[in-house]
Design an enzyme around this catalytic site. Structure first.
Site, PDB file in Angstrom:
ATOM      1  CD  GLU A  46      -0.696  -2.879  10.608  1.00 51.49           C
ATOM      2  OE1 GLU A  46       0.015  -1.883  10.385  1.00 51.49           O
ATOM      3  OE2 GLU A  46      -1.877  -2.957  10.247  1.00 51.49           O
ATOM      4  CG  HIS A  69      28.621   4.468   1.109  1.00 48.62           C
ATOM      5  ND1 HIS A  69      30.003   4.590   1.008  1.00 48.62           N
ATOM      6  CD2 HIS A  69      28.216   3.811  -0.010  1.00 48.62           C
ATOM      7  CE1 HIS A  69      30.394   4.054  -0.139  1.00 48.62           C
ATOM      8  NE2 HIS A  69      29.338   3.565  -0.775  1.00 48.62           N
ATOM      9  CE  LYS A 129      -6.762   2.317  12.182  1.00 52.15           C
ATOM     10  NZ  LYS A 129      -7.556   1.637  11.171  1.00 52.15           N
TER      11      LYS A 129
HETATM   12  O1  PA5 Z   1      -3.063  -3.298   7.416  1.00 49.23           O
HETATM   13  C1  PA5 Z   1      -3.926  -2.699   8.039  1.00 49.23           C
HETATM   14  O2  PA5 Z   1      -5.021  -3.216   8.306  1.00 49.23           O
HETATM   15  C2  PA5 Z   1      -3.714  -1.273   8.505  1.00 49.23           C
HETATM   16  O3  PA5 Z   1      -2.418  -0.839   8.286  1.00 49.23           O
HETATM   17  C3  PA5 Z   1      -4.666  -0.349   7.780  1.00 49.23           C
HETATM   18  O4  PA5 Z   1      -4.436  -0.431   6.402  1.00 49.23           O
HETATM   19  C4  PA5 Z   1      -4.515   1.096   8.238  1.00 49.23           C
HETATM   20  O5  PA5 Z   1      -4.658   1.178   9.626  1.00 49.23           O
HETATM   21  C5  PA5 Z   1      -5.558   1.972   7.559  1.00 49.23           C
HETATM   22  O6  PA5 Z   1      -6.829   1.452   7.770  1.00 49.23           O
HETATM   23  P1  PA5 Z   1      -8.042   1.843   6.870  1.00 49.23           P
HETATM   24  O7  PA5 Z   1      -7.796   1.378   5.484  1.00 49.23           O
HETATM   25  O8  PA5 Z   1      -9.205   1.162   7.498  1.00 49.23           O
HETATM   26  O9  PA5 Z   1      -8.170   3.341   6.932  1.00 49.23           O
END
Ligand code: PA5
Length: 475
Positions: free
Chosen positions: A301, A330, A444
């Site tokens: 990410e 394996h 989202k």
């Molecule tokens: O790293 C990030 O920003 C995302 O993976 C969020 O953690 C994830 O989308 C969840 O978001 P939130 O904590 O706002 O619910």
């Protein structure tokens, strides 16, 4: 609890090691890195290190090992209350609000924690609900009694559909059973000012913890997001933070040669430039299995980006793949030794496991089985890790090994901090913003539009206008 974790000699004995012999041409041949390449990029490293130093004040996650004494005290008190009053502790969250709590609990609690009787567990049973599969939610309710459960709803943005749906579902159940008493069963962990969860928390007087400003989801494990769950499960969160502090100090050196996080990042970026678009992370310990999941999110990410900081289209990133030693020897190692030269394999090794298991004598009359007797599982897993490292190196595929002397709160703190710094430094080397996630936001927003959320009419219209699927492409 470990009384030694502040002792300098003990800390040094727990220092992680990064061995990157397996990345180098001398060991893997033509597909490896030339030692000159390490030196030739010096200017680029200096610039990235300067940028890391300049941005330090914005990278608030780097301060977490230093600035949480008060909140740690509060968390410890809460954890001991939860331990006395509840049978189960459930995290409702997703992505960065779930993967850290899972990873640290799996690393540092008993491997079969939930199956142990309460007196051996050191905390309530622990669940992290990071999906909205209806079958999973239904199955949770078959194994917990909500009246004896406390839910920690974690969302930095305070509005993620998955987490808010779970909250709606659980609070309805709690309200039906307990009336106003439901508020004692929900903790909110969210942004102090923004989002809907903080509004709900304030309106209902929920116990609330904050995800500090400048601490994004995937960089938030060492704030209340991860610390509450860890403390509830009996993990020493002060030792965890001390380990992170130790690594942060170690990684204050500007030169990659003295900084394991920067070196790991530099090696991965050089490998990416040679076409290694895949980064395999392969711990040789079940306790570290979910550290690989947490790392995969952090790396994917943060670095998977379409544009660089100057607005150029770059479509950069490296696909993280999770593997577990020895299990995946394996299943995946055939590909890693004989497949394309498109990946770097990072082994995570452990010097001393927390248990010793000797292989006893039982079938001494069968020599091909009997040779194992008298050895231990410890020797076997270590030999297999070294043997796999050897085989991967011999086949000419780039690899490196991070070794933890032991798995304990201190070394896990080091490892988390090292991976976070590695990711941030790789972001600087790639000249991208490692801290946003426009691709995730897009998904989202499309979900909000599909489900009719206010303010998403334009997105809804865009979805409607998307080309319809063609039946000839569906068999
Ligand atoms: O790293 C990030 O920003 C995302 O993976 C969020 O953690 C994830 O989308 C969840 O978001 P939130 O904590 O706002 O619910």
């Amino acid at each position: 609890m470990n009384a030694l974790y502040k002792d300098a000699a003990w800390q040094k004995s727990m220092q992680l090691k990064l061995d990157f012999n397996g990345m180098m041409k001398q060991f893997v041949g033509e597909h490896g890195l030339d030692p000159d390449e390490l030196n030739k990029n010096k200017e680029m490293y200096d610039a990235a290190a300067a940028s890391m130093a300049a941005k330090r004040a914005q990278m608030k996650w780097r301060e977490l090992p230093y600035n949480q004494a008060e909140v740690v005290g509060r968390i410890k008190k809460l954890a001991s209350k939860i331990n006395k009053e509840y049978e189960a502790f459930v995290v409702l969250g997703i992505g960065g609000s779930a993967l850290g709590p899972i990873a640290v609990q799996q690393a540092l609690s008993h491997l079969r924690y939930n199956d142990l009787p309460k007196e051996k567990r050191g905390g309530p049973r622990f669940y992290v609900e990071d999906n909205i599969d209806p079958e999973r939610m239904a199955s949770l309710l078959d194994v917990i009694d909500v009246e004896k459960t406390i839910f920690n709803v974690i969302t930095k943005s305070g509005g993620t559909s998955e987490t808010m749906s779970q909250l709606l579902y659980i609070t309805r159940l709690l309200k039906d059973k307990l009336g106003d008493g439901w508020t004692k069963h929900v903790i909110a962990t969210t942004d102090e000012h923004k989002g809907n969860l903080i509004k709900i928390a304030k309106a209902n007087g929920l116990e609330t913890f904050f995800v500090p400003d400048g601490v994004g989801g995937r960089f938030s494990e060492l704030c209340p997001v991860g610390l509450i769950a860890a403390a509830v499960c009996g993990i020493d969160i002060e030792e965890l933070l001390e380990g992170a502090k130790y690594m942060d100090t170690l990684c204050s050196a500007a030169e990659p040669g003295k900084n394991p996080a920067y070196m790991a990042a530099a090696l991965e970026v050089m490998a990416m430039q040679k076409g290694c678009n895949v980064g395999v992370i392969m711990p040789y310990a079940d306790s570290l299995k979910y550290i690989a999941d947490w790392y995969a999110q952090l790396w994917a990410e943060s670095l998977g980006k379409k544009t660089d900081n100057s607005g150029n289209i770059v479509h950069t990133g490296q696909t993280p793949v999770k593997a577990l030693g020895v299990t995946d020897q394996h299943s995946q190692v055939q590909l890693y030794t004989e497949g394309p030269f498109d990946k770097v394999i990072t082994f995570i090794a452990v010097d001393r496991y927390r248990n010793d298991v000797t292989i006893p004598h039982s079938f001494d009359d069968i020599a091909d089985v009997a040779f194992l007797s008298g050895h231990s599982f410890n020797e076997l897993i270590k030999s297999e890790q070294l043997a796999t490292e050897y085989a991967v190196t011999r086949s000419g595929h780039m690899n490196k090994t991070i070794t933890l002397p032991e798995v304990n709160p201190f070394t896990i703190g080091e490892l988390l901090c090292m991976f976070e710094l590695q990711t941030a430094f790789a972001g600087e080397l790639l000249n991208i913003n490692a801290f946003d996630q426009p691709g995730v936001e897009e998904g989202k927003n499309a979900t909000y539009a599909m489900l009719g959320k206010r303010g998403y009419d334009e997105k809804r219209a865009e979805l409607k206008a998307a080309p319809a699927k063609m039946s000839e492409y569906i068999v």
